[in-house]
Design an enzyme around this catalytic site. Structure first.
Site, mmCIF file in Angstrom:
data_model
loop_
_atom_site.group_PDB
_atom_site.id
_atom_site.type_symbol
_atom_site.label_atom_id
_atom_site.label_comp_id
_atom_site.label_asym_id
_atom_site.label_seq_id
_atom_site.Cartn_x
_atom_site.Cartn_y
_atom_site.Cartn_z
ATOM 1 C CE LYS A 200 42.342 49.628 44.323
ATOM 2 N NZ LYS A 200 43.157 49.101 45.408
ATOM 3 C CE LYS A 253 44.365 53.135 44.376
ATOM 4 N NZ LYS A 253 44.604 51.943 45.123
#
Ligand code: PBG
Length: 327
Positions: A200, A253
């Site tokens: 992330k 992400k």
């Protein structure tokens, strides 16, 4: 892949593009509703459907309204929903995240009661619940890793008690997958899988989400725990560590800006792989379409197909219900 043996004019690539039927026949990438996860925001109150200005089509929902969207998700055959909570009050340690009566715990119970077969995922993080907006607790001006992991484990257990099907830690603390696994197992929830936001990045594309969830950091930024956009090898290491710690599904992400990493992760690890088309990716398409700059439906399909083509098995996207309607 071997190169085409024949050259022009024997080989004419346009032959298979001539009609819609031919194009359908040779379509390589397919998307099924079961691969789509719909992110939903739940808040206290009743009859509440408060639109999020920066995310057209997305609203903060009270539990009764959330149940309606959950029913819609089930009837569309979506893979599931992922829940983010807006607490009644925020504090230094994000207490509502791990309160038995916390908003997400209430929501999980209500959805599992109304639509038992729908997969309900709990986002596990503290940033929506802390008054400073960081993903963990603060000590000496920085997010303290190990005490945050302890509270994340507690949050996962409370969600599991409420009946969540899968927990998804999005905080980026070190060792949180192992910590959550240990806490779940000790609580009698060894059957609850973990989908970790493994790679992330500290991305500008989370901007609209922070309005939706009210989770903008009140000081500093998230660069001391989320990854630097420049680092792909480090992303592979993060994913490897989460798998070693027991993650059942790993996620990259944001999705669109990380297609290369989705591909690398798929080829390297072969485990179920998720990708999150985040709020900013969605908002850009919405905003451009509103101004007549591009065709929203086509841009939606192109962006999601690219994520799937890169190798994502599971796609979290605010477009989920609209995509499923068209399938
Ligand atoms: C919480 C969390 C965030 C997102 C998912 N979980 C925000 C952040 O890390 O700042 C972003 C999702 C989106 O932008 O759609 N940590």
């Amino acid at each position: 892949m071997s190169p085409p043996s024949a050259q022009f004019p024997i080989r004419r690539m346009r032959r298979l593009r001539r009609t819609a039927a031919l194009r359908r026949l040779v379509q390589e990438t397919h998307i099924a509703p079961t691969q789509l996860i719909w992110p939903l925001f739940v808040a206290h109150g009743e009859g509440l459907r408060r639109p999020v200005a920066s995310l057209p089509g997305v609203a903060q929902l009270s539990v009764d309204q959330l149940v309606k969207d959950a029913e819609r998700a089930a009837s569309l055959g979506l893979g599931g929903i992922i829940l983010f909570g807006i607490p009644a009050t925020k504090d230094g340690t994000g207490s509502e995240a791990y309160d038995d009566q916390g908003i997400v715990q209430q929501a999980i119970r209500a959805v599992k009661r109304a639509v038992p077969d729908l997969l309900v995922i709990g986002d596990v993080c503290l940033c929506e619940y802390t008054d400073h907006g960081h993903c963990g607790v603060i000590r000496d001006g920085d997010v303290d890793n190990d005490s945050s992991v302890y509270l994340l484990g507690k949050t996962a257990v409370m969600q599991a008690r409420a009946g969540v099907d899968l927990v998804a830690p999005s905080d980026m603390m070190d060792g949180r997958v192992a910590g959550i696994r240990k806490a779940l197992d000790a609580g009698g929830f060894s059957h609850v899988p973990i989908m970790s936001y493994a790679a992330k990045f500290a991305s500008a594309f989370y901007g609209p989400f922070r309005e939706a969830a009210g989770s903008t950091p009140q000081f500093g930024d998230r660069q001391s725990y989320q990854m630097a956009v420049s680092n792909g090898d480090e992303a592979m290491k993060e994913i490897q560590l989460d798998l070693d710690e027991g993650a059942d599904i790993v996620m990259v992400k944001p999705a669109g800006p990380c297609l290369d990493l989705i591909r690398r992760a798929k080829e390297r690890f072969g485990s179920p792989l998720g990708a999150y088309q985040v709020s900013g990716e969605y908002a850009m398409i919405k905003a451009a379409a509103e101004r007549g700059m591009l065709d929203e439906t086509r841009a939606m399909w192109e962006s999601v197909t690219a994520i799937r083509r890169a190798g994502a098995d599971i796609i979290l996207t605010y477009f989920a219900p609209v995509l499923a309607e068209e399938l």
